[in-house]
Design a protein around this motif. Structure first.
Motif, short mmCIF file in Angstrom:
data_model
loop_
_atom_site.label_atom_id
_atom_site.label_comp_id
_atom_site.label_asym_id
_atom_site.label_seq_id
_atom_site.Cartn_x
_atom_site.Cartn_y
_atom_site.Cartn_z
N ASP A 156 0.88 -1.08 -0.02
CA ASP A 156 -0.01 -0.12 -0.19
C ASP A 156 0.95 1.28 -0.12
O ASP A 156 0.82 1.97 -0.77
CB ASP A 156 -0.90 0.04 1.34
CG ASP A 156 -2.07 -1.16 1.37
OD1 ASP A 156 -1.93 -1.68 0.20
OD2 ASP A 156 -2.44 -1.43 2.18
N MET A 181 -4.60 -4.77 -6.21
CA MET A 181 -3.53 -4.04 -6.14
C MET A 181 -2.46 -4.71 -7.09
O MET A 181 -1.69 -3.90 -7.65
CB MET A 181 -3.17 -3.98 -4.86
CG MET A 181 -4.06 -3.39 -3.75
SD MET A 181 -3.61 -3.96 -2.03
CE MET A 181 -1.98 -3.61 -1.70
N ILE A 229 -6.33 -0.91 -2.65
CA ILE A 229 -5.42 -0.39 -1.29
C ILE A 229 -6.59 -0.18 -0.15
O ILE A 229 -6.17 -0.62 1.12
CB ILE A 229 -4.67 0.57 -1.52
CG1 ILE A 229 -3.47 0.34 -2.43
CG2 ILE A 229 -4.08 1.33 -0.38
CD1 ILE A 229 -2.47 1.50 -2.90
#
Length: 516
Positions: free
Chosen positions: A36, A109, A142
């Motif tokens: 992240d 992601m 995220i």
């Protein structure tokens, strides 16, 4: 080893000794946060390079730079996606289960990190549109990591070290920021060796070699690697026993999962006992009862996170501008494009190494000793003091002989941000709300923070242009002080079970005895 718990799965979780599975859960959840932060903060390193590549103006005395609107969009669009992802996946985490959607966030992601380095066409407009599109969906994935990781870790942890466990997951964010700088340093160093060029002032067109277009793409795409490496383990994690027993009402499955996770022998009757003991008064998020019991708490978690992220993300995303303003980075025209990226990455890595990363781990070490409330107050207080200390004698800090002092004080703002509200605003919402609303309330709190990040990413540059860096730092100090005051709305969770904090069970009803 076999343990027999007398009547309560929840109590077994609360008093369990730290075991290998706790460490595994921290690593699996933490690698998500590593990814992240890498993905969110790496963009600030490459925006100068993007400007040189795609917005070079022949004949200009200065290198190309992203127009203000495009720069704000590239920096802030992921936060918009994160904002929506936090609310969406927070809600799903309570409705479908924490584990069922946990792997999906990591998959989004991974795919979007890779796609962020790809473009449809070579024209500046199409490159920026493509980049913003994929970074929005990257942010969406995220966003899901925040409520799910925090909730999963809080529901697995024992109450004695719960704060440290959740903080350790979040502390991986510091390593992600550091990794973004390290990867940028390595890639830019390799490309500079292979494709050297002259500074902009000597060769404007040649200072940005064609191969520089690969540099930013490689740096962005490498963000997929840590997420991909932990995907298998994330989807194999069992659902938390608290969700299975209290929300899904599946006593047998909760007992089975607990036995595997904590290496104990648990009977299904234990989960049924917990279901009977925990309040069945299942009020909703928008009910008067929730407002009376937890409305003040949700107001506290949302407002403090909102204010914190205005200061935190504006400073992180625009570090390069601050360093240039005080003269810590040389004028862009004295460097070629890849050299500029290298120096920006080096500066950000030093700040992360000296201030950001230590702050996270001080929180891990001390949070269960001195408590969340004190750490948050201390953090906001010293953030305010450091920002005032930077702002009032700002001219003093811009003098060449005083710039090291500026960097030291500036690093301290990041230390106390992370040994302070940046960690505690993530931890507390995972502890104080009822199980059936825990992920949702954490998602709302986190989304409020990302609203602050959007304000910071879109507003910081405009604010500096309007009032100057000195007044902008004073405004950031005022925002930090407001966060300190609003901290008094949030309770102290240290040493209490999740059910005590949420009001789902009275303290005296919680059985204390564990027979080993």
């Amino acid at each position: 080893m076999a343990n027999e718990e007398q009547g309560s799965i929840l109590k077994a979780l609360d008093v369990a000794k730290t075991q290998w599975y706790h460490i595994t859960a921290i690593v699996i959840s933490g690698m998500g946060f590593f990814t992240d932060s890498y993905d969110l903060f790496v963009i600030s390193l490459v925006t100068k390079l993007l400007g040189r590549i795609y917005y070079h103006n022949p004949g200009s005395s200065n290198p190309g730079s992203l127009p203000d609107g495009i720069s704000a969009a590239v920096s802030g669009v992921a936060f918009a996606g994160t904002f929506l992802g936090q609310i969406f996946f927070g809600f799903l985490g309570d409705k479908l289960g924490r584990k069922r959607v946990y792997g999906l966030t990591l998959l989004i992601m991974t795919l979007c990190s890779i796609c962020s380095g790809l473009t449809f066409g070579t024209e500046p407009k199409t490159v920026m549109i493509t980049l913003c599109f994929f970074r929005f969906w990257l942010g969406f994935g995220i966003g899901g990591d925040y409520p799910l990781s925090a909730t999963i870790m809080s529901e697995y942890a024992n109450k004695r070290t719960r704060g440290a466990f959740i903080a350790a997951v979040f502390a991986m964010q510091g390593f992600g920021i550091l990794a973004a700088g390290a990867v940028s340093l390595l890639v830019s160093y390799i490309f500079e060796l292979k494709f050297p060029s002259k500074p902009y002032m000597l060769d404007p067109a040649g200072s940005t070699v064609p191969q520089a277009d690969y540099v930013w793409r490689i740096i962005l795409m490498l963000g997929a690697l840590p997420a991909l490496l932990t995907y298998y383990w994330r989807v194999k994690m069992p659902e938390t026993a608290r969700y299975t027993a209290l929300i899904a009402k599946n006593a047998e499955q909760a007992a089975s999962d607990m036995s595997k996770v904590l290496n104990v022998d648990i009977e299904a009757s234990s989960a049924k006992h917990d279901q009977a003991r925990v309040s069945s008064d299942e009020f909703g998020l928008f009910s008067k009862k929730f407002l009376s019991r937890h409305g003040k708490h949700l107001l506290g978690t949302t407002t403090t996170w909102f204010l914190l992220d205005i200061a935190f993300y504006s400073q992180n995303l625009f570090q390069k501008d601050i360093f240039t303003t005080i003269g810590w980075l040389p004028s862009p025209k004295t460097m070629n494009a890849i050299q500029e990226l290298f120096l920006i990455a080096r500066a950000q890595s030093l700040i992360a190494l000296c201030g950001t990363v230590p702050g996270y781990w001080f929180t891990v070490a001390l949070i269960d000793r001195i408590g969340r409330f004190k750490i948050q107050v201390i953090g906001f207080f010293f953030m305010t003091a450091c920002l005032v200390g930077l702002a009032i004698p700002y001219h003093h800090w811009t003098l060449p002989e005083n710039r090291i002092g500026f960097i030291v004080l500036y690093s301290l703002t990041f230390f106390f941000c992370n040994f302070g509200p940046n960690a505690t605003t993530f931890i507390v919402p995972a502890e104080i709300f009822p199980a059936r609303l825990r992920s949702t309330c954490h998602g709302i709190s986190a989304a409020s923070g990302k609203a602050g990040a959007i304000v910071g990413s879109f507003g910081f540059a405009a604010l500096v242009k309007a009032v100057g860096m000195r007044k902008t730092l004073l405004i950031m100090a005022a925002i930090s002080f407001a966060g300190l005051l609003l901290t008094f709305l949030v309770p102290e969770p240290k040493g209490k079970s999740l059910e005590e904090l949420s009001g789902e069970a009275e303290p005296e009803k919680i059985q204390e005895k564990i027979v080993v």
